[in-house]
Design an enzyme around this catalytic site. Structure first.
Site, PDB file in Angstrom:
ATOM      1  N   ASP A 278      41.963  39.167  40.763  1.00 49.32           N
ATOM      2  CA  ASP A 278      42.456  37.882  41.281  1.00 49.32           C
ATOM      3  C   ASP A 278      43.985  37.901  41.389  1.00 49.32           C
ATOM      4  OD1 ASP A 278      43.046  37.712  38.594  1.00 49.32           O
ATOM      5  OD2 ASP A 278      42.013  35.811  38.244  1.00 49.32           O
ATOM      6  N   SER A 279      44.609  39.037  41.017  1.00 53.10           N
ATOM      7  CA  SER A 279      46.025  39.249  41.332  1.00 53.10           C
ATOM      8  C   SER A 279      46.252  39.145  42.836  1.00 53.10           C
ATOM      9  CB  SER A 279      46.491  40.609  40.818  1.00 53.10           C
ATOM     10  OG  SER A 279      45.634  41.634  41.261  1.00 53.10           O
TER      11      SER A 279
ATOM     12  N   LYS B 261      34.464  40.798  36.044  1.00 51.91           N
ATOM     13  CA  LYS B 261      35.429  40.735  34.938  1.00 51.91           C
ATOM     14  C   LYS B 261      35.776  39.285  34.664  1.00 51.91           C
ATOM     15  CE  LYS B 261      39.906  42.266  35.354  1.00 51.91           C
ATOM     16  NZ  LYS B 261      40.701  41.053  35.122  1.00 51.91           N
TER      17      LYS B 261
ATOM     18  N   ASP C 281      36.798  40.332  39.969  1.00 52.18           N
ATOM     19  CA  ASP C 281      37.180  39.271  39.024  1.00 52.18           C
ATOM     20  C   ASP C 281      36.434  37.974  39.297  1.00 52.18           C
ATOM     21  OD1 ASP C 281      38.996  40.251  37.198  1.00 52.18           O
ATOM     22  OD2 ASP C 281      40.764  39.790  38.412  1.00 52.18           O
TER      23      ASP C 281
ATOM     24  N   GLU D 271      38.187  36.682  31.856  1.00 51.45           N
ATOM     25  CA  GLU D 271      39.274  36.662  30.863  1.00 51.45           C
ATOM     26  C   GLU D 271      38.861  35.869  29.625  1.00 51.45           C
ATOM     27  OE1 GLU D 271      43.053  35.490  32.545  1.00 51.45           O
ATOM     28  OE2 GLU D 271      42.844  36.912  34.203  1.00 51.45           O
TER      29      GLU D 271
ATOM     30  N   GLU E 145      45.449  43.924  28.345  1.00 51.96           N
ATOM     31  CA  GLU E 145      46.693  43.768  29.108  1.00 51.96           C
ATOM     32  C   GLU E 145      47.864  43.418  28.198  1.00 51.96           C
ATOM     33  OE1 GLU E 145      46.410  41.354  32.636  1.00 51.96           O
ATOM     34  OE2 GLU E 145      48.581  41.443  32.989  1.00 51.96           O
TER      35      GLU E 145
END
Ligand code: KIV
Length: 271
Positions: A54-55, A122, A93, A124, A189
């Site tokens: 999602d960057s 993925k 993501d 978070e 990260e």
């Protein structure tokens, strides 16, 4: 030792191949990808995993955070990446607030896996109940701990996590819990290299680091950072591989080789 980077078998890598790499002490290479053209180049360079991160909200859409990214945008970009890939394993993501309940997590994971054919999703944070339920319904999960970009409005700034003993213990406990919940991979990260090293040794599942030192089982970078086209300042943990390469394919190959040979990241990229 089997060398996966020269495997000409054009079946995409599987979750078992990534686990075998950890067991064989072969570093896993991962780059973010958002479109078909870069997907083809990254795949041809032998990169093991492509992360449709999602960057993309920052590097493609120009937002200052990843928060605005929607699940439909993730599906669109994942479809493009999957179309051009032959060998690399594909993770997509789940974006901000797309997994607040088990039902929404399942619905949105289905979009990434059915409409876009991602092999893994993925998410978070140590959301163990969500992870357990996704795994129960055959959705492979990559957990993401340490610095959580989707929590930027709570954190206030992007900074190294786990520097004091209490925080380091919390991240270690979370890592153990997400593995126990059934996660098959972990992205760590921006944490001190020593902490990432200890977690990578403690877990059975592969740990892919970004700003987490050379001892992780693999490394991921945001593609545009390693191609030297970061908007603003490139993060300290990244490296402009275009400075040591004549063109984009060579820069990607350099990243691949330097990770496999444990030359990247070096001390200057670590905390
Ligand atoms: O979205 C992304 O690119 C990521 C990486 C920074 C790991 O999550």
């Amino acid at each position: 030792m089997q060398n996966y980077s020269v495997d000409v078998n054009m079946q995409p890598l599987s979750i078992l191949d990534l686990l075998a790499m950890k067991q064989a002490n072969e570093k896993i290479t991962c780059l973010t990808a958002y479109d078909a053209s870069f997907s083809r180049l990254i795949d041809q360079a032998g990169i093991d995993v492509m992360l449709v991160g999602d960057s993309l909200g920052m590097v493609i859409q120009g937002h200052s955070t990843t928060i605005p990214v929607t699940i439909d945008e993730m599906v669109y970009h994942t479809q493009a990446v999957v179309k051009a890939r032959k060998r690399a394993f594909i993770i997509a993501d789940l974006p901000f607030l797309s997994y607040p309940t088990i039902d929404t997590a399942l619905k949105n994971a289905a979009k990434l896996m059915q409409s876009a054919e991602a092999q893994m999703v993925k998410l978070e944070g140590a959301h163990t109940e969500i992870i357990k339920n996704l795994v129960d319904f055959a959705v492979p999960v990559c957990a993401h701990l340490g610095l959580l970009p989707q929590s930027i409005n709570q954190l206030g700034q992007y900074k190294v996590q786990g520097k004091d003993v209490k925080e380091a213990e919390r991240i270690t406990e979370e890592a153990i819990k997400v593995e126990q919940a059934g996660a098959s991979l972990l992205v760590l990260e921006c944490v001190p290299a020593d902490l990432a090293s200890a977690i990578s040794k403690q877990l059975t599942i592969p740990v892919i680091g970004i700003g987490a030192g050379v001892s992780c089982d693999g490394q991921v970078l945001v593609l545009y950072d390693m191609l030297g086209i970061t908007i603003g300042t490139r993060p300290r943990f990244s490296k402009d591989f275009m400075q040591v390469a004549a063109d984009i394919p060579s820069a990607i190959e350099q990243f691949h080789q330097q990770v496999k040979q444990k030359q990247f990241p070096s001390a200057e990229h670590c905390y």
